[in-house]
Each structure stands twice: as structure tokens, then as C-alpha cells.
Motif scaffolding. Structure first.
Motif, PDB file in Angstrom:
ATOM      1  N   GLY A 163      15.203  15.181 -13.287  1.00 44.92           N
ATOM      2  CA  GLY A 163      14.668  15.499 -11.961  1.00 44.92           C
ATOM      3  C   GLY A 163      13.294  16.105 -11.989  1.00 44.92           C
ATOM      4  N   ASP A 164      13.110  17.091 -11.099  1.00 48.62           N
ATOM      5  CA  ASP A 164      11.798  17.700 -10.923  1.00 48.62           C
ATOM      6  C   ASP A 164      11.600  18.803 -11.963  1.00 48.62           C
ATOM      7  OD1 ASP A 164       9.488  18.840 -10.106  1.00 48.62           O
ATOM      8  OD2 ASP A 164      10.145  19.324  -8.064  1.00 48.62           O
ATOM      9  N   ILE A 165      11.226  18.398 -13.158  1.00 47.18           N
ATOM     10  CA  ILE A 165      11.051  19.357 -14.260  1.00 47.18           C
ATOM     11  C   ILE A 165       9.837  20.244 -13.969  1.00 47.18           C
ATOM     12  CG2 ILE A 165      10.742  19.578 -16.775  1.00 47.18           C
ATOM     13  CD1 ILE A 165      13.208  17.899 -16.093  1.00 47.18           C
ATOM     14  N   ALA A 166       8.791  19.633 -13.408  1.00 43.52           N
ATOM     15  CA  ALA A 166       7.514  20.335 -13.247  1.00 43.52           C
ATOM     16  C   ALA A 166       7.639  21.616 -12.405  1.00 43.52           C
ATOM     17  CB  ALA A 166       6.487  19.408 -12.609  1.00 43.52           C
ATOM     18  N   HIS A 167       8.469  21.591 -11.377  1.00 38.90           N
ATOM     19  CA  HIS A 167       8.534  22.743 -10.483  1.00 38.90           C
ATOM     20  C   HIS A 167       9.798  23.569 -10.683  1.00 38.90           C
ATOM     21  CE1 HIS A 167       6.058  19.610  -8.561  1.00 38.90           C
ATOM     22  NE2 HIS A 167       5.280  20.631  -8.311  1.00 38.90           N
ATOM     23  N   SER A 168      10.485  23.335 -11.791  1.00 41.29           N
ATOM     24  CA  SER A 168      11.803  23.948 -11.928  1.00 41.29           C
ATOM     25  C   SER A 168      11.853  25.094 -12.931  1.00 41.29           C
ATOM     26  CB  SER A 168      12.816  22.877 -12.353  1.00 41.29           C
ATOM     27  OG  SER A 168      14.044  23.477 -12.654  1.00 41.29           O
ATOM     28  N   ARG A 169      12.105  26.288 -12.398  1.00 41.12           N
ATOM     29  CA  ARG A 169      12.298  27.437 -13.288  1.00 41.12           C
ATOM     30  C   ARG A 169      13.602  27.304 -14.050  1.00 41.12           C
ATOM     31  NH1 ARG A 169      12.388  31.022  -7.940  1.00 41.12           N
ATOM     32  NH2 ARG A 169      14.388  30.416  -7.065  1.00 41.12           N
TER      33      ARG A 169
END
Ligand code: NCD
Length: 309
Positions: A163-169
């Protein structure tokens, strides 16, 4: 044995021994859950502030239940209705908290680095419950605990984070935790949602879920933030779902024994089909249960409570 530092701010703060200690302690606390009275007197007389300046259901509730099962007094402060909504700075909030002699602060904040900033300002332990895009260490620890409990040791396990790795803490903490425990990580998603140089972390990258489906032990799905579409990082939700959603057809191709995880909240029908979410291969409810035990362990270890009884 205490943890290495006063606070829990990121997975990087923890040694492998620290992680093992947290997971073992969590396991002893989980036994309490089957009792009629699900409470130990370990932190009686101590006060924990849950400072949640971003929306949260499960993490806030989980910390609240964890604190209460340890007999601590737990006070919830949320962004709306607090002085923060009136423009108070985190520094002033910190000083106010400190002046009330609290014994620990759990913070969720929209800004990366806010937990560290707070930890430097106040004496009691600070636990990061998610700071911006940076880290969400307790989520990663409860995920490790769940994997270990449900399918055994972590070394060599192949985990696809989708999924959205870039915005995921959540992804950032989980990658660090899985690397420490020598699991093998593949990041899966559209190129716009995978940071350019993330392979430096020692992970594999795939832009196709279909390519990795048959090789993994765990599929870890992330929530797809719908606002990414308006930022032009996604052509359409329907296309995302078609390419990266865990549908029933993809689920049928998974090996026996594969488990599906999701930190919640889920978007059913986007990253995960309802059938898959409610299926026995999914560990999503188990993750929530583990969360309470792991957070009890962290509060206990950082606050130096009395022995588990
Ligand atoms: C996550 C979060 O807030 O970082 N959820 C959670 O804590 N269980 C993930 C998300 O919001 O997608």
C-alpha cells in the motif's frame, strides 16, 4: 530489567533483547485477559495521560484499557476541546502536564518528531503512539507479537507490506522491527507510494502484488488514504483496488498457512475485500487483542511497576 531509554519513541531505540523482553512481558500480561477480574495492581496510584491530538479509536482505547488493567489512573486528552485547539504550544502543554505530576504520557501527534520533542521537555516516560509520518512503534511491536504467537518465530518469515508505504508511520516502524528480527520484507505498491531510496533499508520492492502473492507468509495491508488520489499520487481508487487490493481471487492463490494483517482502520472494498477481512486467515482481531497486552508490557517496563502477579 528496564528498557534502554526513558521513553519509547521509535523502534530504533530498542535492541533485539529489549524487543524480546517486551514480547515476553506481554505474554505474561495476556494471561490476565482470561480472568474474571482483568486487572493487576502493578501501577496502582500512578497517572498516565493519553494525549491524542489526532483522531484514533483503537490505539487510544488500547492504551486506555492497558493502563486501566494495570490499575493506573488514565486521563484522556484529545485535540478537540483541549487548550491545543485554542492554540497552546506543545511546550506549554508539556509544562502543564509536568506540573500535575503525571507518571507517563502517551502522545499521538500529526507532526513527525513531536514525541521526541515532548520527551526532551518532560521527566516522565513518553510513549509515541504515532507521530506524523515518522513512527508508530507500539503498532510494530504488537504486530511482531501477533506473528510470533500465531505462526511462530520471526526469523526468515516473508512479509509483504502492501500500500501507501511513503506516508505510513506503521510501515516505517514495521520495516525496522522486522529487519531487527531478521524477517524478510517486500514492499508492494504503486511507484508513487513507495519512497525512492527505501531499498537502502534492506527490503525488496515490487510494483505488482500478483508477483509476490505466492511467496509470502504474511500479507500486511495498509489503509489507503483517499486524499492521495487528490494529490495525484493515484489515478483512481478503482484502479488501486484492482491492482493492489486483496480480493477473494488473490486470496485463493495464497499458500496454506498464510496470514493477513492490517493495522486498522480498514477500507473494505479498497485495500481489502470484506470476505478476506472476515476470513479465518485474517489476524486483524488478534492484532487488536495483542495491542492491549503489548501496551501493558511497555507501560509496565517504562514505568517500573511492581512484579506481575
Ligand atoms: C494507523 C495509524 O493511525 O497510524 N492506525 C493505527 O494506529 N491502528 C494506520 C492508519 O491510520 O492507517
Amino acid at each position: 530489567m528496564p528498557l534502554r531509554s526513558k521513553d519509547l519513541l521509535s523502534i530504533e531505540d530498542l535492541t533485539l533483547e529489549n524487543i524480546d523482553l517486551i514480547l515476553e512481558t506481554a505474554s505474561s500480561f495476556e494471561e490476565v485477559f482470561d480472568r474474571e477480574i482483568k486487572k493487576v495492581p502493578t501501577l496502582r496510584g500512578r497517572t498516565i495521560i493519553n494525549l491524542f491530538l489526532e483522531p484514533s479509536t483503537r490505539t487510544r482505547t488500547s492504551f486506555e484499557i492497558a493502563g486501566k488493567r494495570l490499575s493506573a489512573d488514565v486521563v484522556n486528552v484529545s485535540g478537540q476541546g483541549s487548550a491545543v485547539a485554542k492554540g497552546e504550544s506543545l511546550k506549554d502543554t508539556a509544562q502543564t502536564i509536568e506540573a500535575m505530576s503525571v507518571d507517563a504520557v502517551v502522545i499521538r501527534h500529526w507532526s513527525s518528531g513531536s514525541a521526541k520533542y515532548l520527551a526532551e521537555l518532560i521527566k516522565p516516560p513518553v510513549i509515541n503512539a504515532g507521530d506524523g509520518w515518522h513512527e508508530h512503534p507500539t503498532q510494530a511491536l504488537l504486530d511482531l507479537y501477533t506473528i510470533k504467537k500465531e505462526i511462530g518465530k520471526l526469523t526468515g518469515k516473508r512479509v509483504a507490506i502492501v500500500g501507501d508505504i511513503a506516508h505510513s508511520r506503521v510501515a516505517r516502524s514495521l520495516i525496522a522491527a522486522l529487519n531487527k528480527t531478521k524477517a524478510k520484507v517486500t514492499l508492494v505498491g504503486p511507484a508513487t507510494l513507495i519512497p525512492m531510496d527505501i531499498d537502502k533499508l534492506g527490503v525488496d520492492i515490487s510494483y505488482s502484488l500478483d508477483d509476490v502473492l505466492e511467496d509470502v507468509d504474511i500479507v500486511y495491508l495498509l489503509r489507503l488514504q483517499k486524499e492521495r488520489q487528490s494529490e495525484n499520487l493515484l489515478p483512481s481508487l478503482r484502479e488501486y483496488s484492482r491492482l493492489f487490493g486483496l480480493s477473494k481471487a488473490r486470496w485463493q492463490r495464497l499458500k496454506n498457512g498464510v496470514r493477513i494483517m492490517h493495522p486498522g482502520p480498514m477500507n473494505r472494498g479498497i485495500e481489502i475485500d470484506s470476505f478476506v477481512a472476515d476470513n479465518e486467515k485474517a489476524l486483524i482481531r488478534e492484532q487488536v487483542t495483542s495491542g492491549v497486552a503489548v501496551r501493558m508490557a511497555i507501560l509496565y517496563l517504562l514505568m517500573g511497576g511492581a512484579q506481575v502477579e
